[in-house]
Write a protein that holds these residues in place. Structure first.
Motif, PDB file in Angstrom:
ATOM      1  N   ASP A 129       5.869   0.473 -12.717  1.00 53.23           N
ATOM      2  CA  ASP A 129       7.387   1.218 -12.982  1.00 53.23           C
ATOM      3  C   ASP A 129       7.308   2.824 -12.956  1.00 53.23           C
ATOM      4  O   ASP A 129       8.528   3.091 -12.548  1.00 53.23           O
ATOM      5  N   ASP A 130       6.537   3.512 -13.256  1.00 56.58           N
ATOM      6  CA  ASP A 130       6.424   4.872 -13.261  1.00 56.58           C
ATOM      7  C   ASP A 130       6.575   5.166 -11.823  1.00 56.58           C
ATOM      8  O   ASP A 130       7.497   6.053 -11.345  1.00 56.58           O
ATOM      9  N   VAL A 131       5.995   4.553 -10.813  1.00 56.82           N
ATOM     10  CA  VAL A 131       5.947   4.918  -9.447  1.00 56.82           C
ATOM     11  C   VAL A 131       7.417   4.492  -8.727  1.00 56.82           C
ATOM     12  O   VAL A 131       7.958   5.208  -8.196  1.00 56.82           O
ATOM     13  N   ILE A 132       8.112   3.370  -9.345  1.00 55.75           N
ATOM     14  CA  ILE A 132       9.247   3.123  -8.873  1.00 55.75           C
ATOM     15  C   ILE A 132      10.563   3.969  -9.191  1.00 55.75           C
ATOM     16  O   ILE A 132      11.207   4.242  -8.706  1.00 55.75           O
ATOM     17  N   ILE A 133      10.174   4.295 -10.452  1.00 58.34           N
ATOM     18  CA  ILE A 133      11.095   5.512 -11.075  1.00 58.34           C
ATOM     19  C   ILE A 133      11.120   6.645 -10.252  1.00 58.34           C
ATOM     20  O   ILE A 133      12.195   7.546  -9.959  1.00 58.34           O
ATOM     21  N   LYS A 134       9.865   7.187 -10.044  1.00 55.90           N
ATOM     22  CA  LYS A 134       9.684   8.288  -8.866  1.00 55.90           C
ATOM     23  C   LYS A 134      10.182   8.011  -7.691  1.00 55.90           C
ATOM     24  O   LYS A 134      10.928   9.094  -7.227  1.00 55.90           O
ATOM     25  N   ALA A 147      16.799   0.674  -9.925  1.00 52.34           N
ATOM     26  CA  ALA A 147      16.237   1.308  -8.811  1.00 52.34           C
ATOM     27  C   ALA A 147      15.992   0.068  -7.876  1.00 52.34           C
ATOM     28  O   ALA A 147      16.111   0.433  -6.626  1.00 52.34           O
ATOM     29  N   VAL A 148      15.518  -0.856  -8.286  1.00 50.44           N
ATOM     30  CA  VAL A 148      15.384  -2.140  -7.372  1.00 50.44           C
ATOM     31  C   VAL A 148      16.470  -2.233  -6.702  1.00 50.44           C
ATOM     32  O   VAL A 148      16.775  -2.816  -5.492  1.00 50.44           O
ATOM     33  N   THR A 157      12.356   3.815   4.188  1.00 50.80           N
ATOM     34  CA  THR A 157      10.969   4.131   4.092  1.00 50.80           C
ATOM     35  C   THR A 157      10.833   3.969   2.417  1.00 50.80           C
ATOM     36  O   THR A 157      10.108   2.947   1.877  1.00 50.80           O
ATOM     37  N   ILE A 158      11.655   4.507   1.791  1.00 45.68           N
ATOM     38  CA  ILE A 158      11.671   4.570   0.320  1.00 45.68           C
ATOM     39  C   ILE A 158      11.891   3.202  -0.277  1.00 45.68           C
ATOM     40  O   ILE A 158      11.288   2.579  -1.172  1.00 45.68           O
ATOM     41  N   GLN A 159      13.044   2.696   0.178  1.00 37.86           N
ATOM     42  CA  GLN A 159      13.463   1.359  -0.211  1.00 37.86           C
ATOM     43  C   GLN A 159      12.510   0.250  -0.061  1.00 37.86           C
ATOM     44  O   GLN A 159      12.301  -0.605  -0.832  1.00 37.86           O
ATOM     45  N   GLU A 179       8.317  -3.589  -2.118  1.00 39.45           N
ATOM     46  CA  GLU A 179       7.076  -3.858  -2.088  1.00 39.45           C
ATOM     47  C   GLU A 179       6.260  -3.971  -3.409  1.00 39.45           C
ATOM     48  O   GLU A 179       5.706  -4.869  -3.898  1.00 39.45           O
ATOM     49  N   LEU A 180       6.622  -2.694  -4.188  1.00 39.56           N
ATOM     50  CA  LEU A 180       6.014  -2.601  -5.463  1.00 39.56           C
ATOM     51  C   LEU A 180       6.955  -3.481  -6.309  1.00 39.56           C
ATOM     52  O   LEU A 180       6.290  -4.244  -7.314  1.00 39.56           O
TER      53      LEU A 180
END
Length: 395
Positions: free
Chosen positions: A240-245, A287-288, A346-348, A353-354
Motif C-alpha cells: 500500500d505505502d509503495v503504491i501511494i508514493k 491510485a490503481v 513506467t509508473i502505471q 504489478e504491485l
C-alpha cells in the motif's frame, strides 16, 4: 442503499469514465473533425458514442442513508478497477460513463420532487469522485418512480441498441411513494432498452413487500437487498505505502493546458486527499484506477491529449501553455510531452504489478463474508446484463 461498493460495483463495473464504447460487433468509423483551441478535441459529451456503457446511479440521500453514501465514496474505485477487464464482442475495451442523481433530501426543491441531477453522464473519474463527496443527507420524501422518470427524461441515453444502459437505484422507503406510478417509469425504461436494478437498504422480504423487487423485474433487472450500514473491511497490505508514493510520482507526469488545466489538476489532488481521508486502502484503490486506461484526461492534460490524432499542440495559444512549455517549438514541446508519457507508463506499470501482488495478498487474508454481499451481487448482475450485449470479462 447498501454497500455502495456494490452499488458502485454495478455501476462502476460499469464505471469507466472518459469516452464510452459499447459492444458492437463491428467497429464504426469516425470522421475526424478539425479541433479548435482548448482542446482541439471534439467535445466527448456532445457527439454520439459507439461502444458505450452508460450507468445512472440514483441515490437516496435522506437522513438514514449516511452509510450508503460512505460506501459509495469508498467503493467507487473497486468498481472502476473491475470494469477495466470488460471486453466487447469485437474485442474492444468498452469505456464507461456515469451519471449521478440524489433524491429524498429535504434540502432539494419540493417542486422538483426532492430530486437533483448531481452529474450528467461523464467519463471524468475525478469529477465523479468530487460529486460523490459533495453528497450529504437530510430529510425526506423518497419518490422512486419520479427519480427514474427524471433520469430517463434528462439524460441522453442514445439509441444505439448495442450499448449497455443501466440504472441503479438505492433506497429504503416503499418503491410506490409519490404521484408518479413506478410501473410507468420502469416501463418507459424498458422501451428505451434501459435495465433498472434496485438496491433496497434493509430486509430482503421487506424490499419485496414494498415493490423494490417488482421495480427491477419489470425491466429484467436485478433486485438486491443490503445492509447499507455494514462497515466494509479493508485489508492493509505490504504494497500500500509503495503504491501511494507512486501515485504522487504519477501526478507529476501531468501537463496541464488551456482554461481547464490548473483547476483540473487541483481537483485531481483534492480527490486524492478525499480518498486518503476516508481510508488509506481507498487511496490505494484510486491510485490503481489512475494507472488504468479508464483514467483519461485529454481535455486538460497534454500527455493524454496527444494520444488523439486530431490534437495539434501547435494550435494552442501561448497563454494556454504551461510555463515549462512557453516559448518552445512544436518539436521541443512534443519531446517534453513524450518524456512525461514514458515516465507515466513506467509508473502505471509498476502500480499494476504491485496491485496484482496486493490482490493476491488480500485474497489469502480475507475471511468469508468480508468482501461484501452487495459488491458480489452487483458484479454478478452487471455481468449477466452485459452478456446479453456481447460483453465478457477477462482479467
Amino acid at each position: 442503499m447498501k454497500n455502495i461498493r456494490q452499488i458502485l460495483g454495478l455501476a462502476f463495473m460499469s464505471l469507466a469514465l472518459t469516452s464510452m464504447y459499447g459492444c458492437e460487433l463491428k467497429t464504426k468509423k469516425e470522421t475526424t473533425k478539425p479541433v479548435l483551441a482548448q482542446g482541439f478535441l471534439p467535445d466527448t459529451n456532445d457527439r454520439p458514442k459507439s461502444n458505450t456503457v452508460k450507468i445512472a446511479l440514483l441515490l437516496d440521500t435522506s437522513n438514514s442513508m449516511d452509510g450508503l453514501i460512505n460506501q459509495a465514496k469508498s467503493q467507487l474505485w473497486d468498481i472502476v478497477n473491475k470494469f477495466t477487464y470488460a471486453k466487447c464482442g469485437n474485442e474492444q475495451r468498452p469505456e464507461l460513463q456515469i451519471a449521478l442523481y440524489q433524491y429524498g433530501n429535504d434540502n432539494l426543491s419540493s417542486r422538483e420532487g426532492y430530486i437533483q441531477q448531481v452529474l450528467n453522464f461523464s467519463g471524468d473519474l475525478d469529477e465523479i469522485s468530487e460529486k460523490l463527496f459533495s453528497l450529504t443527507t437530510n430529510g425526506g420524501e423518497e419518490y422512486c418512480g419520479e427519480v427514474i422518470h427524471t433520469s430517463l427524461k434528462q439524460l441522453n441515453w442514445g439509441d444505439n441498441p448495442d450499448n449497455l444502459k443501466m440504472i441503479f437505484i438505492a433506497g429504503n422507503e416503499p418503491f410506490t411513494q409519490g404521484k408518479l406510478n413506478y410501473k410507468d417509469a420502469v416501463t418507459n425504461a424498458k422501451e428505451k432498452d434501459i435495465v433498472v436494478n434496485t438496491i433496497f437498504c434493509g430486509n430482503y422480504e421487506q424490499g419485496i413487500n414494498s415493490d423494490w423487487k417488482n421495480g427491477a423485474t419489470l425491466t429484467g433487472g436485478e433486485y438486491i437487498a443490503i445492509d447499507h450500514n455494514r462497515k466494509v473491511v479493508h485489508i492493509d497490505t505490504p504494497y500500500d505505502d509503495v503504491i501511494i508514493k507512486l501515485n504522487s510520482k504519477l501526478n507529476q507526469t501531468y501537463i496541464s493546458y488551456g482554461a481547464l488545466g490548473t483547476a483540473k489538476m487541483e481537483k485531481q489532488r483534492t480527490q486524492d486527499s478525499n480518498a486518503y481521508e476516508l481510508e488509506e486502502a481507498v487511496a490505494v484503490k484510486r491510485a490503481v484506477s489512475k494507472s488504468s486506461r479508464l483514467y483519461n484526461n485529454k481535455n486538460w492534460d497534454l500527455v493524454d491529449a496527444l494520444e488523439d490524432e486530431s490534437f495539434d499542440i501547435a494550435m494552442l495559444e501561448e497563454t494556454e501553455l504551461p510555463k515549462e512549455l512557453k516559448g518552445k517549438s512544436k518539436t521541443e514541446m512534443e519531446a517534453y510531452v513524450q518524456e512525461k508519457k514514458s515516465e507515466r507508463s513506467t509508473i502505471q506499470n509498476e502500480i499494476q504489478e504491485l496491485n496484482a501482488k496486493r490482490e493476491k495478498f488480500i485474497a489469502e487474508q480475507q475471511k468469508e463474508g468480508e468482501k461484501g454481499e452487495l459488491e458480489n451481487a452487483m458484479l454478478e448482475a452487471i455481468k449477466k446484463q452485459a452478456a446479453k450485449k456481447n460483453y465478457k470479462w477477462e482479467e
